[in-house]
Design a protein around this motif. Structure first.
Motif, PDB file in Angstrom:
ATOM      1  N   ASN A  31      49.917  46.909  45.088  1.00  0.00           N
ATOM      2  CA  ASN A  31      51.068  47.761  44.773  1.00  0.00           C
ATOM      3  C   ASN A  31      50.832  49.200  45.211  1.00  0.00           C
ATOM      4  OD1 ASN A  31      52.507  45.658  43.661  1.00  0.00           O
ATOM      5  ND2 ASN A  31      51.966  46.150  41.563  1.00  0.00           N
ATOM      6  N   ILE A  32      49.630  49.695  44.992  1.00  0.00           N
ATOM      7  CA  ILE A  32      49.310  51.069  45.401  1.00  0.00           C
ATOM      8  C   ILE A  32      49.402  51.181  46.921  1.00  0.00           C
ATOM      9  CG2 ILE A  32      47.414  52.737  45.581  1.00  0.00           C
ATOM     10  CD1 ILE A  32      46.609  51.795  42.713  1.00  0.00           C
ATOM     11  N   ASN A  33      48.854  50.205  47.636  1.00  0.00           N
ATOM     12  CA  ASN A  33      48.924  50.221  49.098  1.00  0.00           C
ATOM     13  C   ASN A  33      50.378  50.186  49.574  1.00  0.00           C
ATOM     14  OD1 ASN A  33      47.633  50.015  51.805  1.00  0.00           O
ATOM     15  ND2 ASN A  33      48.661  48.028  51.809  1.00  0.00           N
ATOM     16  N   THR A  34      51.175  49.328  48.972  1.00  0.00           N
ATOM     17  CA  THR A  34      52.587  49.221  49.339  1.00  0.00           C
ATOM     18  C   THR A  34      53.325  50.527  49.058  1.00  0.00           C
ATOM     19  OG1 THR A  34      52.556  46.849  48.899  1.00  0.00           O
ATOM     20  CG2 THR A  34      54.710  47.917  48.952  1.00  0.00           C
ATOM     21  N   ASP A  35      53.070  51.119  47.895  1.00  0.00           N
ATOM     22  CA  ASP A  35      53.720  52.391  47.557  1.00  0.00           C
ATOM     23  C   ASP A  35      53.354  53.481  48.559  1.00  0.00           C
ATOM     24  OD1 ASP A  35      54.828  51.166  45.370  1.00  0.00           O
ATOM     25  OD2 ASP A  35      53.459  52.062  43.910  1.00  0.00           O
ATOM     26  N   ARG A  36      52.086  53.554  48.930  1.00  0.00           N
ATOM     27  CA  ARG A  36      51.660  54.576  49.893  1.00  0.00           C
ATOM     28  C   ARG A  36      52.298  54.332  51.254  1.00  0.00           C
ATOM     29  NH1 ARG A  36      45.594  56.616  48.905  1.00  0.00           N
ATOM     30  NH2 ARG A  36      45.805  56.986  46.685  1.00  0.00           N
ATOM     31  N   TRP A  37      52.366  53.071  51.654  1.00  0.00           N
ATOM     32  CA  TRP A  37      52.976  52.748  52.943  1.00  0.00           C
ATOM     33  C   TRP A  37      54.453  53.135  52.935  1.00  0.00           C
ATOM     34  CZ3 TRP A  37      56.930  49.494  54.406  1.00  0.00           C
ATOM     35  CH2 TRP A  37      57.087  49.356  55.784  1.00  0.00           C
ATOM     36  N   ARG A  38      55.136  52.823  51.865  1.00  0.00           N
ATOM     37  CA  ARG A  38      56.562  53.146  51.786  1.00  0.00           C
ATOM     38  C   ARG A  38      56.798  54.651  51.815  1.00  0.00           C
ATOM     39  NH1 ARG A  38      58.083  48.754  47.182  1.00  0.00           N
ATOM     40  NH2 ARG A  38      58.353  46.999  48.586  1.00  0.00           N
ATOM     41  N   ARG A  39      55.926  55.401  51.150  1.00  0.00           N
ATOM     42  CA  ARG A  39      56.087  56.860  51.136  1.00  0.00           C
ATOM     43  C   ARG A  39      55.871  57.460  52.515  1.00  0.00           C
ATOM     44  NH1 ARG A  39      53.418  56.774  46.004  1.00  0.00           N
ATOM     45  NH2 ARG A  39      51.442  57.168  47.030  1.00  0.00           N
TER      46      ARG A  39
ATOM     47  N   GLU B 189      52.344  40.772  56.245  1.00  0.00           N
ATOM     48  CA  GLU B 189      51.487  39.763  56.865  1.00  0.00           C
ATOM     49  C   GLU B 189      50.022  40.139  56.696  1.00  0.00           C
ATOM     50  OE1 GLU B 189      52.545  38.778  60.904  1.00  0.00           O
ATOM     51  OE2 GLU B 189      54.617  38.393  60.340  1.00  0.00           O
ATOM     52  N   ARG B 190      49.700  41.421  56.839  1.00  0.00           N
ATOM     53  CA  ARG B 190      48.314  41.864  56.668  1.00  0.00           C
ATOM     54  C   ARG B 190      47.846  41.578  55.253  1.00  0.00           C
ATOM     55  NH1 ARG B 190      48.130  47.621  57.313  1.00  0.00           N
ATOM     56  NH2 ARG B 190      48.742  47.151  59.434  1.00  0.00           N
ATOM     57  N   GLU B 191      48.691  41.872  54.252  1.00  0.00           N
ATOM     58  CA  GLU B 191      48.309  41.600  52.871  1.00  0.00           C
ATOM     59  C   GLU B 191      48.032  40.117  52.667  1.00  0.00           C
ATOM     60  OE1 GLU B 191      50.868  45.142  50.684  1.00  0.00           O
ATOM     61  OE2 GLU B 191      51.690  43.117  50.749  1.00  0.00           O
ATOM     62  N   VAL B 192      48.911  39.274  53.179  1.00  0.00           N
ATOM     63  CA  VAL B 192      48.749  37.830  53.017  1.00  0.00           C
ATOM     64  C   VAL B 192      47.479  37.348  53.713  1.00  0.00           C
ATOM     65  CG1 VAL B 192      49.728  35.567  53.599  1.00  0.00           C
ATOM     66  CG2 VAL B 192      51.196  37.354  52.645  1.00  0.00           C
TER      67      VAL B 192
ATOM     68  N   ARG C 184      49.246  30.092  45.805  1.00  0.00           N
ATOM     69  CA  ARG C 184      50.013  30.332  44.575  1.00  0.00           C
ATOM     70  C   ARG C 184      49.686  31.717  44.008  1.00  0.00           C
ATOM     71  NH1 ARG C 184      54.569  29.385  42.233  1.00  0.00           N
ATOM     72  NH2 ARG C 184      54.413  31.009  43.436  1.00  0.00           N
ATOM     73  N   ASP C 185      48.399  32.068  43.973  1.00  0.00           N
ATOM     74  CA  ASP C 185      47.998  33.363  43.420  1.00  0.00           C
ATOM     75  C   ASP C 185      48.467  34.521  44.302  1.00  0.00           C
ATOM     76  OD1 ASP C 185      46.873  32.126  41.237  1.00  0.00           O
ATOM     77  OD2 ASP C 185      44.825  32.224  42.005  1.00  0.00           O
ATOM     78  N   VAL C 186      48.428  34.333  45.626  1.00  0.00           N
ATOM     79  CA  VAL C 186      48.933  35.371  46.531  1.00  0.00           C
ATOM     80  C   VAL C 186      50.426  35.556  46.294  1.00  0.00           C
ATOM     81  CG1 VAL C 186      49.372  35.994  48.949  1.00  0.00           C
ATOM     82  CG2 VAL C 186      47.150  35.055  48.291  1.00  0.00           C
ATOM     83  N   ALA C 187      51.140  34.446  46.165  1.00  0.00           N
ATOM     84  CA  ALA C 187      52.585  34.524  45.909  1.00  0.00           C
ATOM     85  C   ALA C 187      52.860  35.281  44.611  1.00  0.00           C
ATOM     86  CB  ALA C 187      53.184  33.123  45.853  1.00  0.00           C
ATOM     87  N   ASP C 188      52.088  34.987  43.578  1.00  0.00           N
ATOM     88  CA  ASP C 188      52.265  35.684  42.305  1.00  0.00           C
ATOM     89  C   ASP C 188      51.934  37.171  42.438  1.00  0.00           C
ATOM     90  OD1 ASP C 188      53.026  33.302  41.145  1.00  0.00           O
ATOM     91  OD2 ASP C 188      51.081  32.925  40.208  1.00  0.00           O
ATOM     92  N   MET C 189      50.839  37.480  43.126  1.00  0.00           N
ATOM     93  CA  MET C 189      50.434  38.882  43.288  1.00  0.00           C
ATOM     94  C   MET C 189      51.471  39.695  44.043  1.00  0.00           C
ATOM     95  SD  MET C 189      46.446  39.107  44.257  1.00  0.00           S
ATOM     96  CE  MET C 189      45.511  37.654  43.959  1.00  0.00           C
ATOM     97  N   LEU C 190      52.008  39.102  45.115  1.00  0.00           N
ATOM     98  CA  LEU C 190      52.944  39.824  45.971  1.00  0.00           C
ATOM     99  C   LEU C 190      54.403  39.632  45.541  1.00  0.00           C
ATOM    100  CD1 LEU C 190      51.337  39.121  49.464  1.00  0.00           C
ATOM    101  CD2 LEU C 190      51.042  41.110  47.979  1.00  0.00           C
ATOM    102  N   GLN C 191      54.594  38.795  44.525  1.00  0.00           N
ATOM    103  CA  GLN C 191      55.930  38.486  44.009  1.00  0.00           C
ATOM    104  C   GLN C 191      56.837  37.942  45.109  1.00  0.00           C
ATOM    105  OE1 GLN C 191      56.886  42.242  42.157  1.00  0.00           O
ATOM    106  NE2 GLN C 191      55.859  41.648  40.264  1.00  0.00           N
TER     107      GLN C 191
ATOM    108  N   GLY D 266      56.214  29.552  49.996  1.00  0.00           N
ATOM    109  CA  GLY D 266      56.673  29.346  51.369  1.00  0.00           C
ATOM    110  C   GLY D 266      56.558  30.607  52.208  1.00  0.00           C
ATOM    111  N   THR D 267      56.871  31.748  51.610  1.00  0.00           N
ATOM    112  CA  THR D 267      56.740  33.020  52.319  1.00  0.00           C
ATOM    113  C   THR D 267      55.273  33.325  52.597  1.00  0.00           C
ATOM    114  OG1 THR D 267      58.777  33.836  51.320  1.00  0.00           O
ATOM    115  CG2 THR D 267      57.276  35.487  52.224  1.00  0.00           C
ATOM    116  N   VAL D 268      54.401  33.003  51.651  1.00  0.00           N
ATOM    117  CA  VAL D 268      52.958  33.184  51.874  1.00  0.00           C
ATOM    118  C   VAL D 268      52.522  32.336  53.066  1.00  0.00           C
ATOM    119  CG1 VAL D 268      50.647  32.762  50.930  1.00  0.00           C
ATOM    120  CG2 VAL D 268      52.420  33.783  49.486  1.00  0.00           C
ATOM    121  N   LYS D 269      52.945  31.078  53.082  1.00  0.00           N
ATOM    122  CA  LYS D 269      52.545  30.176  54.168  1.00  0.00           C
ATOM    123  C   LYS D 269      53.068  30.661  55.513  1.00  0.00           C
ATOM    124  CE  LYS D 269      52.273  26.000  51.344  1.00  0.00           C
ATOM    125  NZ  LYS D 269      52.818  24.659  51.121  1.00  0.00           N
TER     126      LYS D 269
END
Length: 166
Positions: free
Chosen positions: A68-76, A116-119, A131-138, A142-145
Protein backbone atom coordinates in the motif's frame (compact mmCIF):
# COMPACT_ATOMS: atom_id res chain seq x y z
CA UNK A 1 1.77 -2.11 24.70
CA UNK A 2 3.16 -4.23 27.52
CA UNK A 3 6.76 -5.46 27.75
CA UNK A 4 5.98 -8.93 26.36
CA UNK A 5 4.24 -7.45 23.33
CA UNK A 6 7.12 -5.04 22.75
CA UNK A 7 9.65 -7.88 22.93
CA UNK A 8 7.56 -9.97 20.53
CA UNK A 9 7.32 -7.08 18.08
CA UNK A 10 11.09 -6.51 18.30
CA UNK A 11 11.67 -10.22 17.48
CA UNK A 12 9.28 -9.90 14.55
CA UNK A 13 11.20 -6.86 13.26
CA UNK A 14 14.57 -8.66 13.55
CA UNK A 15 13.32 -11.74 11.72
CA UNK A 16 11.19 -10.11 9.03
CA UNK A 17 13.12 -6.92 8.19
CA UNK A 18 15.67 -8.43 5.75
CA UNK A 19 12.94 -10.08 3.67
CA UNK A 20 10.74 -7.01 3.79
CA UNK A 21 13.67 -4.85 2.68
CA UNK A 22 14.44 -7.10 -0.29
CA UNK A 23 10.75 -7.15 -1.27
CA UNK A 24 10.51 -3.36 -0.99
CA UNK A 25 13.67 -2.96 -3.04
CA UNK A 26 12.28 -5.19 -5.79
CA UNK A 27 9.02 -3.22 -5.75
CA UNK A 28 10.53 0.26 -5.95
CA UNK A 29 14.10 -0.31 -7.21
CA UNK A 30 15.74 2.17 -4.85
CA UNK A 31 17.45 1.04 -1.64
CA UNK A 32 16.85 4.30 0.23
CA UNK A 33 13.17 4.37 -0.67
CA UNK A 34 12.93 0.68 0.21
CA UNK A 35 14.35 1.37 3.69
CA UNK A 36 11.87 4.21 4.18
CA UNK A 37 8.98 2.03 3.05
CA UNK A 38 9.94 -0.78 5.44
CA UNK A 39 10.36 1.67 8.32
CA UNK A 40 6.96 3.21 7.62
CA UNK A 41 5.37 -0.25 7.32
CA UNK A 42 6.80 -1.36 10.65
CA UNK A 43 5.67 1.87 12.31
CA UNK A 44 2.11 1.27 11.11
CA UNK A 45 2.19 -2.36 12.21
CA UNK A 46 3.56 -1.39 15.64
CA UNK A 47 0.55 0.83 16.25
CA UNK A 48 -1.77 -2.14 15.61
CA UNK A 49 0.51 -4.93 16.88
CA UNK A 50 -2.00 -6.47 19.31
CA UNK A 51 -4.63 -6.91 16.60
CA UNK A 52 -2.08 -7.91 13.94
CA UNK A 53 -0.52 -10.55 16.20
CA UNK A 54 -3.92 -11.98 17.13
CA UNK A 55 -4.74 -12.25 13.42
CA UNK A 56 -1.94 -14.81 13.12
CA UNK A 57 -0.42 -13.43 9.90
CA UNK A 58 1.80 -10.49 10.91
CA UNK A 59 4.19 -10.94 7.96
CA UNK A 60 1.34 -11.03 5.44
CA UNK A 61 -0.22 -7.97 7.06
CA UNK A 62 3.10 -6.12 6.99
CA UNK A 63 3.65 -7.01 3.32
CA UNK A 64 0.19 -5.63 2.54
CA UNK A 65 1.06 -2.39 4.33
CA UNK A 66 4.33 -2.25 2.38
CA UNK A 67 2.51 -2.70 -0.92
CA UNK A 68 0.00 0.00 0.00
CA UNK A 69 2.82 2.41 0.82
CA UNK A 70 4.51 1.65 -2.51
CA UNK A 71 1.24 2.13 -4.38
CA UNK A 72 0.53 5.41 -2.58
CA UNK A 73 3.99 6.75 -3.40
CA UNK A 74 3.66 5.69 -7.03
CA UNK A 75 0.28 7.38 -7.34
CA UNK A 76 1.59 10.60 -5.80
CA UNK A 77 4.57 10.80 -8.11
CA UNK A 78 2.96 9.29 -11.26
CA UNK A 79 6.40 8.11 -12.25
CA UNK A 80 9.08 5.76 -11.04
CA UNK A 81 12.80 5.99 -11.48
CA UNK A 82 14.43 2.69 -10.63
CA UNK A 83 18.04 2.81 -9.52
CA UNK A 84 20.43 0.59 -7.67
CA UNK A 85 23.30 1.84 -5.56
CA UNK A 86 24.68 -1.53 -4.44
CA UNK A 87 23.74 -1.12 -0.78
CA UNK A 88 21.67 -4.30 -0.30
CA UNK A 89 24.04 -7.09 0.67
CA UNK A 90 22.12 -10.25 -0.21
CA UNK A 91 21.45 -11.25 -3.79
CA UNK A 92 17.70 -11.73 -4.19
CA UNK A 93 16.33 -15.14 -5.12
CA UNK A 94 14.23 -15.04 -8.28
CA UNK A 95 12.48 -18.08 -9.73
CA UNK A 96 14.46 -20.48 -7.54
CA UNK A 97 17.87 -19.41 -8.85
CA UNK A 98 20.33 -16.80 -7.69
CA UNK A 99 20.68 -13.72 -9.85
CA UNK A 100 24.21 -12.35 -9.76
CA UNK A 101 23.51 -9.11 -11.59
CA UNK A 102 21.09 -7.12 -9.45
CA UNK A 103 21.11 -4.28 -11.94
CA UNK A 104 19.67 -6.68 -14.49
CA UNK A 105 16.84 -7.57 -12.11
CA UNK A 106 15.89 -3.92 -11.70
CA UNK A 107 16.21 -3.23 -15.43
CA UNK A 108 13.88 -6.12 -16.14
CA UNK A 109 11.39 -5.25 -13.41
CA UNK A 110 11.36 -1.66 -14.70
CA UNK A 111 9.71 -3.00 -17.85
CA UNK A 112 6.63 -4.07 -15.89
CA UNK A 113 3.73 -1.84 -14.86
CA UNK A 114 3.47 -1.46 -11.05
CA UNK A 115 0.67 -4.03 -10.57
CA UNK A 116 2.45 -6.69 -12.63
CA UNK A 117 5.69 -5.97 -10.76
CA UNK A 118 3.92 -6.38 -7.42
CA UNK A 119 2.40 -9.69 -8.50
CA UNK A 120 5.66 -11.06 -9.95
CA UNK A 121 7.69 -10.03 -6.90
CA UNK A 122 5.19 -11.48 -4.43
CA UNK A 123 4.50 -14.69 -6.36
CA UNK A 124 7.95 -15.57 -7.64
CA UNK A 125 10.32 -13.83 -5.26
CA UNK A 126 8.51 -13.83 -1.93
CA UNK A 127 6.76 -17.15 -2.78
CA UNK A 128 3.32 -15.95 -1.68
CA UNK A 129 0.35 -18.04 -2.84
CA UNK A 130 -2.00 -16.73 -5.53
CA UNK A 131 -4.84 -16.50 -3.01
CA UNK A 132 -2.70 -14.52 -0.55
CA UNK A 133 -1.44 -12.18 -3.29
CA UNK A 134 -5.04 -11.59 -4.36
CA UNK A 135 -6.00 -10.80 -0.77
CA UNK A 136 -3.00 -8.51 -0.26
CA UNK A 137 -3.60 -6.56 -3.46
CA UNK A 138 -7.40 -6.74 -3.17
CA UNK A 139 -7.79 -8.26 -6.62
CA UNK A 140 -9.14 -11.58 -7.88
CA UNK A 141 -7.08 -14.74 -8.18
CA UNK A 142 -7.69 -14.58 -11.93
CA UNK A 143 -6.14 -11.11 -12.05
CA UNK A 144 -3.13 -12.43 -10.11
CA UNK A 145 -2.73 -15.26 -12.62
CA UNK A 146 -3.07 -13.04 -15.69
CA UNK A 147 -0.78 -10.34 -14.25
CA UNK A 148 1.85 -12.92 -13.37
CA UNK A 149 1.57 -14.49 -16.81
CA UNK A 150 1.89 -11.16 -18.63
CA UNK A 151 4.74 -10.05 -16.37
CA UNK A 152 6.71 -13.27 -16.80
CA UNK A 153 6.11 -13.20 -20.55
CA UNK A 154 7.51 -9.66 -20.71
CA UNK A 155 10.52 -10.67 -18.62
CA UNK A 156 11.19 -13.79 -20.76
CA UNK A 157 11.00 -11.78 -23.97
CA UNK A 158 13.37 -9.15 -22.58
CA UNK A 159 15.83 -11.83 -21.43
CA UNK A 160 15.68 -13.54 -24.83
CA UNK A 161 16.34 -10.23 -26.55
CA UNK A 162 19.29 -9.49 -24.24
CA UNK A 163 20.76 -12.95 -24.84
CA UNK A 164 20.42 -12.63 -28.62
CA UNK A 165 22.24 -9.27 -28.50
CA UNK A 166 25.09 -10.75 -26.46
Amino acid sequence: MNTADTEEFERFVRVSSPGLLRTAWLLCGDSHRAEEMVQESLERVYLRWGRVRRGGQPLAYTRRVLININTDRWRRSHKEVLTYDGSIDETPAVGGGWIEDRDQVIRLLRLLPPREREVVVLRHYADVSERDVADMLQISVGTVKSSASRGLSTLRAALSEQESQS
